[in-house]
Structure formats: structure tokens, C-alpha cells
Design an enzyme around this catalytic site. Structure first.
Site, PDB file in Angstrom:
ATOM      1  N   HIS A 196       0.824  -1.216   0.000  1.00  0.00           N
ATOM      2  CA  HIS A 196       0.000   0.000   0.000  1.00  0.00           C
ATOM      3  C   HIS A 196       0.850   1.255   0.000  1.00  0.00           C
ATOM      4  O   HIS A 196       0.449   2.287  -0.529  1.00  0.00           O
ATOM      5  CB  HIS A 196      -0.988  -0.035   1.163  1.00  0.00           C
ATOM      6  CG  HIS A 196      -2.076  -1.015   0.890  1.00  0.00           C
ATOM      7  ND1 HIS A 196      -2.069  -2.274   1.424  1.00  0.00           N
ATOM      8  CD2 HIS A 196      -3.159  -0.940   0.076  1.00  0.00           C
ATOM      9  CE1 HIS A 196      -3.118  -2.934   0.962  1.00  0.00           C
ATOM     10  NE2 HIS A 196      -3.794  -2.151   0.154  1.00  0.00           N
ATOM     11  N   CYS A 231      -9.148  -4.175 -10.653  1.00  0.00           N
ATOM     12  CA  CYS A 231      -8.680  -2.942 -10.012  1.00  0.00           C
ATOM     13  C   CYS A 231      -7.341  -3.101  -9.298  1.00  0.00           C
ATOM     14  O   CYS A 231      -6.911  -2.198  -8.606  1.00  0.00           O
ATOM     15  CB  CYS A 231      -9.739  -2.393  -9.065  1.00  0.00           C
ATOM     16  SG  CYS A 231     -10.054  -3.476  -7.665  1.00  0.00           S
ATOM     17  N   GLU A 289     -10.678 -11.360  -4.457  1.00  0.00           N
ATOM     18  CA  GLU A 289      -9.230 -11.263  -4.217  1.00  0.00           C
ATOM     19  C   GLU A 289      -8.713 -12.409  -3.352  1.00  0.00           C
ATOM     20  O   GLU A 289      -7.571 -12.411  -2.929  1.00  0.00           O
ATOM     21  CB  GLU A 289      -8.848  -9.895  -3.645  1.00  0.00           C
ATOM     22  CG  GLU A 289      -9.762  -9.357  -2.576  1.00  0.00           C
ATOM     23  CD  GLU A 289      -9.436  -7.916  -2.162  1.00  0.00           C
ATOM     24  OE1 GLU A 289      -8.470  -7.327  -2.662  1.00  0.00           O
ATOM     25  OE2 GLU A 289     -10.158  -7.395  -1.306  1.00  0.00           O
ATOM     26  N   ASP A 306      -4.101  -8.793  -4.154  1.00  0.00           N
ATOM     27  CA  ASP A 306      -4.313  -9.834  -3.144  1.00  0.00           C
ATOM     28  C   ASP A 306      -4.550 -11.201  -3.778  1.00  0.00           C
ATOM     29  O   ASP A 306      -4.107 -12.215  -3.245  1.00  0.00           O
ATOM     30  CB  ASP A 306      -5.495  -9.459  -2.241  1.00  0.00           C
ATOM     31  CG  ASP A 306      -5.063  -8.458  -1.187  1.00  0.00           C
ATOM     32  OD1 ASP A 306      -3.985  -8.658  -0.593  1.00  0.00           O
ATOM     33  OD2 ASP A 306      -5.780  -7.468  -0.982  1.00  0.00           O
TER      34      ASP A 306
HETATM   35  C1  PEP Z   1      -6.112  -5.653  -4.685  1.00  0.00           C
HETATM   36  O1  PEP Z   1      -5.905  -6.431  -3.753  1.00  0.00           O
HETATM   37  O2  PEP Z   1      -5.765  -5.874  -5.855  1.00  0.00           O
HETATM   38  C2  PEP Z   1      -6.789  -4.375  -4.433  1.00  0.00           C
HETATM   39  C3  PEP Z   1      -7.177  -3.602  -5.414  1.00  0.00           C
HETATM   40  O3  PEP Z   1      -6.942  -3.993  -3.137  1.00  0.00           O
HETATM   41  P1  PEP Z   1      -5.716  -3.453  -2.235  1.00  0.00           P
HETATM   42  O4  PEP Z   1      -4.517  -3.261  -3.126  1.00  0.00           O
HETATM   43  O5  PEP Z   1      -6.139  -2.179  -1.618  1.00  0.00           O
HETATM   44  O6  PEP Z   1      -5.545  -4.552  -1.255  1.00  0.00           O
HETATM   45 MG    MG Z   2      -6.907  -6.072  -1.881  1.00  0.00          MG
END
Ligand code: PEP
Ligand code: MG
Length: 586
Positions: A193, A506, A435, A459
Site C-alpha cells: 500500500h 482494479c 481477491e 491480493d
Molecule cells: C487488490 O488487492 O488488488 C486491491 C485492489 O486492493 P488493495 O490493493 O487495496 O488490497
Molecule cells: Mg486487496
């Protein structure tokens, strides 16, 4: 001159002076017994640390005092100082020390836990919120006792390249982003993140440099390339000239790409997809139009909470969501409910270190075990839904029971809005984030309770391949083109379509233009990514045709290894993109 290589995390090149930053998280406070005859000396250590902490606050108060706008921070500092000087607080520590005969750091930690427990048990919301202040005061004391130097990442009067072991997502949110022009990290990876945030803020960053950064000193001249992952110490004039040219090229390239803004994301043979943006803070929404974003495919709402370090109330959430929706006009906005846990900790609510945080109390699991907090968020979303084109989605769903539980709480939240006479939207489209492999494998069942799917590949890859997404040592295994990932993606997308749902992707893969032809061939309907990646992905889409992409994907699905898939993707680039053709002819 010395070159070190890490993982390219956020594009861009920069030359600047190093600023070494050491964040000491103090996860481990040593615990040892104190003989009776050393009690007095241990107590003096406390008094000394206390005097130093008060002095530090005094300096901060003097710095802030001339600024009227800093009233809130001044109030907080005043409260912290009062607590440090409070005779009852000191008495509690002294009594504890005398009774338990343990080192003072341990005693401070124990007293702080006891005080926070009492506040939480009080049932008084105002007092409960003060728990974070206790942490702050006790940490200040501990930093003094352990002689840990903490530099605020806010106070820079010149531009720097930050060099440090790792950064928390909350550090990135609160640091002086206009002065921090580049970041070099010992740890970290592309999909952590922290990485996602530095990309959103367009700060060139290289991670995973391991201990090679230890030789870098404050003030060293560095050249950092966030595209190639190189960091050069004491660059010679030839390198400096090369970086200057790269900066100019970079600027030109982005300006050209932005000219695609008004054109549709459509292949040569007329196959249209949607390109949307991922955002982390509401302010980003105002900048999306310049990249041609057709909406927001993922607003990571947890950053609202992480920025303040505490749970944000319903009203404040409502304002933030409304701001985002109003900035986007009629364009669709997908807000994801709180995804804390893992590498995104909210100290106020999550104190204990979990053994396996990424497999633990994260995302929807956390929300479902805090129904009151969760319903506050749901009410804020339902109410904001009346202000624009809103969809909501839920992170880390592992099975239908969780979706059913979410559905029940959503109905309760609606009833509560009704009872309070609040205006809200009755039918917000509901999305399930896919995910976790179990969600992917039961997508047909989850489809019953979902209006759309959004595939979180960050994920999904982590859990399918058992690779910690933030650990640079195993980063080489996190291969989006791994046959297992491709097969799972195909199954999820095919299931979505067979159930009449759209499939958004995403994760960071959506913004990786090397993967675009394969994702088109797999049938992704919507790509949601860091806004800056949209123009490049659109360019690739506009050079592609869907028939060839589908055959490419068919071939990729037969491959035995990610390397073979990568070769296919490269061959596609060589055959279809102008730069690939140039390279081939050279
Ligand atoms: C992902 O896991 O791809 C996602 C979009 O969520 P995050 O990156 O915030 O875990
Ligand atoms: Mg995620």
C-alpha cells in the site's frame, strides 16, 4: 560513483540530496527485572525522560504558537503536556515500578495499556477517543528512554530524496510530499500500500534496495530512477546529463499521452472497455479528468481513517464521499468499504501484533466484527449515494456467508437512516471484490448477491501464489502471468459474464500496459488503475484488435510458465506497438 538496484515502484527520475530517515517502531520493548537497590536509579531514568519529553513539547508549542491555524495541534500538545506533568500519572508509574520491580519501559507500556482499557470501558465516546493520546505521550517517553531519534517527515525546508528501511502508508499520507521528491526504500514491493500511495502522489520511488542503502549518508547526491529501479550515489556529469534528458523525455511523453484524454478506450475493431481511476484520498478526484478517467473504479476508503489515525465518524465520512461524488459529476464512483489490517493498521482499534496479519483480522472480517463502526460507514455511503453515481463494494470476501451478513447489516443501516429521517439511496449497486481464491472458485455463488465483481489482483496473486505482497525477498514469485493466476482470472471473468455481471479489474495489473492485450482477451470490462497509467493503457488498447487479443489469451492459457506468457506478451508488443516495431527493425 556507486550504483545500487532495487524494485522500480513509482516511475520518474530525480536527482537530489539524500535524507536518511529511521523510523523505529518499537515493536519489542525488552522486559527485565530490576533489583530493589536500583529502584531509585530506574525512577530517575523516568524523571529524566519525562523532563526531556516536556521540553520537546515546549519547543513544538513555541514553533506553532504564531500560527492561528494551528490551534488544533496546539490544543493536542497542551493536553499531552498536562498528562506528562500530571502527578496522578507519575504516581501510577511509580507505584507500579515499586510493586513489580520491572524495567521502566515495560512499566510505562503496562500503565498505558491499563489506562487505555479504562477509557474504553468508560462507554464515553469522548474519553475513548483519548486512547490515541495516551499512546502518543507514552511513545514520546519511550523514545526518550530508548534514545531513539524521530524526525518528523513534515519539516523540510529544501527538497530531499528520502532514504529509509520502510515507510508506513500513514507516513506517506502525513509527510511533506512537496519536498520529498524521491524515495529509496530498503524493503517493500510494487503492490504494497505504500507503493500504491507513492504512485498516486507521483513520487519516483525504488524499493527493495536491501541493506545497500546503509552506505548512503545524509546530504549525499543521488540520482534515482523509478522506472529502472537504479539509485546512483555521486553521479558523474555524464549520468547527470542522462538524467536531465530522461526528465525532459518523461515530461514530453506524458504530455503526448494526455492528448489521448478525449478519445475512447476502444480497440481498432471497435471493442470498447472503460478505464477508471483508483484513488486513496478525496482530493485526488479533482485531478482525474486530465487523464481521461471515466470514473473511479476503486476509492480505498480506509485511507481516510489512516490519515487521521483514528476511526472517522459518519458525518466526516459523508462529507468526504460527497466531495468525491460531486467532483466526478455524473461519472460512476465505486467506494470500497474499510480495508484495514495487514499493512494498514489503525492503532486506535488494533493494538496487538497479529502473527499472520495478511491472513488475519483484515478488511470485511474486521468490519463484520465491528457492526456499529461498519454501519456508520454504510449509513454515510447510503446517504452520499443521493449525491451522485455511487456503487459500493466489499473487500476480502471469502464466501457467501460474509456477503449475506453484509447484506443484513446494509438493511439495518437503511432502517436506521429511515428512522432518523435521513435522505439516502435505497438501491446502491453492490460489488464483491474477488481477491481470495475461495471467492474466485465460488464466483457463481457470490454472483447471486452481487451486481458486479471487482478483481483485486494484488491480493488474488498474493493468496493464490502464497507470496507476501510486501516482502521483497519473495517478490520474484509474485508473477501475474503465472498460469494459475491466468486460469483463475479466466474462470472469474467467464463466470461473471455467464451470470450477466460486469468484471472490473482494479489491482495494479490493470495499469500494467504489458498485460493489457491479455486482459482484453480475457474479457475484462473495466480497468481501474492509478490515474497516471490510464493514457498509456489506452494507447495500447487503441493499437490492439480484440480478435488477436483473444487468440493471444488462448495461447497464453496453454503456457506452462509465466516466462512463456511474458514472451508471448512481448511478441505482441513487438508486432503491434510502434516502439516494439522500431526495436524489431533496429
Ligand atoms: C487488490 O488487492 O488488488 C486491491 C485492489 O486492493 P488493495 O490493493 O487495496 O488490497
Ligand atoms: Mg486487496
Amino acid at each position: 560513483m556507486k550504483k545500487i538496484i532495487g524494485i522500480p515502484v513509482s516511475p520518474g527520475v530525480i536527482v537530489g540530496k539524500a535524507f536518511r530517515y529511521m523510523e523505529n517502531a518499537m515493536n519489542e520493548i525488552l522486559h527485565y527485572a530490576i533489583p530493589k537497590d536500583l529502584l531509585e536509579a530506574e525512577w530517575k531514568r523516568f524523571l529524566h525522560a519525562q523532563a526531556e519529553a516536556v521540553e520537546e513539547i515546549q519547543v513544538l508549542q513555541e514553533q506553532l504558537a504564531p500560527e492561528q491555524s494551528q490551534k488544533e495541534q496546539l490544543d493536542i500538545l497542551r493536553a499531552h503536556r498536562m498528562m506528562l506533568e500530571d502527578p496522578d500519572f507519575q504516581e501510577e508509574i511509580k507505584t507500579n515500578l515499586e510493586e513489580n520491580l520491572q524495567n521502566i519501559e515495560w512499566i510505562i507500556q503496562e500503565v498505558s495499556i491499563g489506562m487505555k482499557d479504562r477509557l474504553r470501558a468508560s462507554g464515553n465516546a469522548f474519553l475513548q477517543e483519548r486512547a490515541a493520546d495516551i499512546d502518543d505521550v507514552c511513545n514520546r517517553l519511550l523514545y526518550k528512554l530508548l534514545k531513539v531519534k524521530r524526525f518528523p517527515l513534515k519539516n523540510f525546508d529544501s527538497d530531499v530524496i528520502l532514504v529509509c528501511p520502510d515507510l508506513l502508508p500513514s507516513d506517506v499520507l502525513t509527510m511533506h510530499r512537496a519536498r520529498i521528491k524521491g524515495i529509496a526504500l530498503e524493503e517493500g514491493s510494487r503492490t504494497s500500500h505504500t507503493a500504491i500511495l507513492v504512485r498516486a502522489f507521483a513520487i519516483p520511488t525504488v524499493a527493495g534496495l536491501s541493506q545497500n542503502t546503509r552506505d548512503l549518508k545524509n546530504g549525499d547526491l543521488l540520482a534515482l530512477n523509478g522506472d529502472s529501479g537504479e539509485v546512483i550515489l555521486d553521479p558523474d556529469p555524464a549520468i547527470l546529463a542522462q538524467y536531465q534528458r530522461a526528465q525532459e523525455h518523461y515530461h514530453r511523453h506524458y504530455t503526448q499521452l494526455k492528448s489521448l484524454r478525449e478519445l475512447p478506450a476502444e480497440t481498432k475493431d471497435g471493442y470498447r472497455v472503460a478505464l477508471k481511476a483508483n484513488i486513496e484520498i478525496p482530493e485526488e478526484a479533482a485531478q482525474l479528468a486530465q487523464y481521461g478517467a471515466e470514473g473511479i473504479g476503486l476509492y480505498r476508503s480506509e485511507f481516510l481513517f489512516l490519515a487521521s489515525g483514528q476511526f472517522t465518524g459518519e458525518e466526516e465520512q459523508y462529507q468526504a464521499y460527497t466531495q468525491v461524488l460531486q467532483n466526478m459529476g455524473n461519472l460512476p464512483v465505486t467506494i470500497r468499504t474499510l480495508d484495514i489490517g495487514g499493512d494498514k493498521l489503525l492503532p486506535e482499534l488494533m493494538e496487538k501484533n497479529e502473527k499472520n496479519p495478511l491472513l488475519g483480522w483484515r478488511a470485511i472480517r474486521f468490519s463484520l466484527s465491528h457492526p456499529d463502526l461498519f454501519k456508520k460507514q454504510l449509513r454515510a455511503l447510503l446517504r452520499a449515494g443521493a449525491q451522485g453515481n455511487l456503487r459500493i463494494m466489499f473487500p476480502m470476501i471469502s464466501g457467501i456467508e460474509e456477503l449475506e451478513h453484509v447484506g443484513a447489516l446494509l438493511e439495518e443501516a437503511k432502517t436506521e437512516c429511515r428512522r432518523k429521517g435521513q435522505t439516502f439511496t435505497e438501491h446502491l449497486p453492490i460489488g464483491t471484490m474477488i481477491e481470495i481464491p475461495s471467492a474466485g472458485l465460488t464466483a457463481d455463488i457470490l454472483a447471486e448477491k452481487s451486481d458486479f465483481f471487482s478483481i483485486g489482483t494484488n491480493d488474488l496473486i498474493q493468496y493464490t501464489l502464497a507470496v507476501d505482497r510486501g516482502n521483497e525477498k519473495v517478490g520474484y514469485l509474485a508473477q501475474p502471468f503465472h498460469p494459475a493466476v491466468l486460469r483463475l482470472l479466466k474462470q472469474i471473468i467467464d463466470t461473471a459474464h455467464s451470470k450477466g455481471l460486469s468484471a472490473t479489474l482494479c489491482g495494479e495489473l490493470a495499469g500494467d500496459s504489458a498485460a493489457t492485450p491479455l486482459l482484453l482477451g480475457l474479457g475484462v470490462d473495466e480497468f481501474s488503475m492509478t490515474a497516471r497509467s490510464i493514457p498509456q493503457v489506452k494507447r495500447v488498447i487503441r493499437e490492439a484488435d480484440i480478435t488477436t487479443c483473444r487468440s493471444l489469451t488462448q495461447e497464453a492459457l496453454q503456457c506452462r510458465s509465466y516466462k512463456d506468457v511474458a514472451r508471448l506478451a512481448q511478441a505482441w508488443t513487438a508486432a503491434h506497438l510502434p516502439e516494439g516495431k522500431q526495436e524489431k527493425n533496429a
